[in-house]
Design an enzyme around this catalytic site. Structure first.
Site, PDB file in Angstrom:
ATOM      1  N   ASP A  14       0.815  -1.226   0.000  1.00 38.42           N
ATOM      2  CA  ASP A  14       0.000   0.000   0.000  1.00 38.42           C
ATOM      3  C   ASP A  14       0.846   1.273   0.000  1.00 38.42           C
ATOM      4  O   ASP A  14       2.036   1.258   0.301  1.00 38.42           O
ATOM      5  CB  ASP A  14      -0.950   0.021   1.213  1.00 38.42           C
ATOM      6  N   HIS A  40       8.188   8.479   4.305  1.00 39.76           N
ATOM      7  CA  HIS A  40       6.978   9.291   4.479  1.00 39.76           C
ATOM      8  C   HIS A  40       7.223  10.765   4.137  1.00 39.76           C
ATOM      9  O   HIS A  40       6.421  11.627   4.478  1.00 39.76           O
ATOM     10  CB  HIS A  40       6.371   9.145   5.897  1.00 39.76           C
ATOM     11  N   GLU A  72      -0.388  -2.019   5.205  1.00 38.96           N
ATOM     12  CA  GLU A  72       0.522  -1.961   6.361  1.00 38.96           C
ATOM     13  C   GLU A  72       0.438  -0.608   7.050  1.00 38.96           C
ATOM     14  O   GLU A  72       0.663  -0.488   8.243  1.00 38.96           O
ATOM     15  CB  GLU A  72       1.966  -2.239   5.908  1.00 38.96           C
ATOM     16  N   GLU A  73       0.118   0.431   6.258  1.00 40.59           N
ATOM     17  CA  GLU A  73       0.225   1.804   6.758  1.00 40.59           C
ATOM     18  C   GLU A  73      -0.932   2.234   7.646  1.00 40.59           C
ATOM     19  O   GLU A  73      -0.880   3.302   8.231  1.00 40.59           O
ATOM     20  CB  GLU A  73       0.315   2.784   5.577  1.00 40.59           C
TER      21      GLU A  73
HETATM   22 NI    NI Z   1       6.813   1.006   5.225  1.00 35.57          NI
END
Ligand code: NI
Length: 391
Positions: A79, A362, A137-138
């Site tokens: 993702d 990020h 996962e996020e």
């Molecule tokens: Ni990651």
């Protein structure tokens, strides 16, 4: 086998780079990876495998070796993040405010390359290698739990995974035996008092002062209640109360995060948050509500599997490549798999100062050195081959 996998990884490097750039151009948010899922299914089918969709937008595929052995799972998360991509490259995200700023595009692509490599050598492969393409996962609760509930670990003996890691330079890896990544939890406390005039505090129950005492009290938990040889973080990041200089408000709200590397410490800290909050509020005559939002658990590597990954990485990258790193306070839902079966997670260096690949995960300009994709294929493929050998 090391050289065969090396040659195959080189052969498929360009295929994997192109896939990574495709996924980077068309990122999808957690639990919405529909196009990504379809692309993975198509690629695996074209490689001669029989993938099945799992956990909504995930995919699972088995590669059966021709020799008896164990079942080893390799997991990639697929993702992206809700962020505007500012990468100055032709494969910049075509989706406004969605961006592969964590490298999961690379994880997905590398695992598709591993599928080709292991399928080519299946005559010599022991047991089964299961490829797990995991959604979300996020975003808590993450996709790992659903993958597990839907049988992804059935008959699996061991699981491995990797994160391409920008803070580590290309050509290096980082791995920790034991606790490597933290549990990431949050809490919110609402203190309710009795508001009134700032000039007559004796007629009020001041929730602002009570919450201020809580900030002090809660910040003493790590120094007074946690084993000094353990690591933990408790940070209060939000404090909201009142909106006029001469009014004692009726309530105050605190929000904070807790990061721990063991379940024992995690439980102890939350027990102590409850005790301190109850005690301080009781002394002030205030009431409170405490809500906890538990994130992913601590990620704890099996020492044997971690050693196999570390040795394998050194075989490809040299003895100096395995950097002694400290555990990190970010969290990762790969931890859920490791609560069920032995396994390990490794960081594969993807940073490159000379190429300007310097922005952290990020960040809107996050990027990876794509050579890391080849290293990821080599290390994970050979480690899976080793771990599938029957003991
Ligand atoms: Ni990651």
């Amino acid at each position: 086998m090391k050289e065969i996998i090396h040659a195959l990884a080189k052969q498929h490097h360009e295929y994997v780079i192109n896939l990574r750039r495709y996924f980077h151009s068309y990122p999808e948010l957690s639990f919405q990876e529909y196009n990504t899922q379809q692309k993975i299914m198509n690629e695996l089918s074209a490689s001669g495998l029989s993938p099945i969709p799992l956990a909504g937008t995930g995919v699972m595929a088995d590669i059966h070796g021709c020799q008896p052995g164990k079942t080893v799972a390799i997991r990639a998360d697929i993702d992206a993040l809700p962020l505007q991509d500012e990468l100055d490259k032709p494969f910049v995200s075509k989706c406004p405010t969605v961006c592969h700023a964590c490298g999961h595009d690379g994880h997905t692509a590398a695992l598709l390359g591993i599928a080709k490599i292991l399928n080519t050598i299946k005559d010599d492969l022991c047991g089964t290698v299961r490829l797990l393409f995991q959604p979300a996962e996020e975003k808590i609760p993450g996709g790992a739990l659903t993958m597990i509930e839907q049988g992804s670990l059935n008959d699996v003996d061991v699981i491995i995974g990797a994160h391409l890691w920008q803070p580590l330079p290309i050509g290096s890896v980082g791995i920790v035996s034991g606790a490597m990544m933290a549990a990431g939890d949050r809490f919110e406390i609402t203190v309710t008092g009795h508001g009134g005039h700032g000039s007559m505090p004796h007629q009020t129950i001041d929730p602002l002062l009570t919450a201020a005492n809580l900030v002090v009290g809660l910040n003493q938990i790590v120094s007074r209640n946690v084993d000094p040889l353990e690591s933990a973080v408790l940070s209060i990041g939000a404090f909201h109360a009142g909106n006029a200089f001469n009014i004692i408000p009726g309530s105050a709200v605190l929000q904070g995060t807790v990061r721990t590397f063991s379940q024992v410490t995690r439980t102890a800290i939350f027990d102590q948050i409850e005790k301190i909050t109850a005690g301080i509020c009781s002394a002030a005559g205030a009431t409170y509500t405490l809500t906890k939002e538990l994130g992913y658990p601590p990620l704890i590597n099996d020492p044997h599997v971690a050693a196999v990954l570390s040795t394998t990485a050194r075989q490809y990258l040299g003895d100096q490549a395995a950097l002694p790193i400290k555990p990190v306070t970010v969290s990762e839902d790969f931890a859920y798999y490791l609560e069920k079966i032995p396994g390990a997670f490794i960081f594969i260096g993807a940073g490159n100062q000379a190429q300007g690949i310097i922005y952290p995960h990020h960040h809107e300009r996050f990027d990876i050195d794509e050579l890391s994709l080849r290293y990821a294929m080599e290390i994970l493929a050979l480690a899976a081959v080793k771990l599938s050998v029957p003991s």
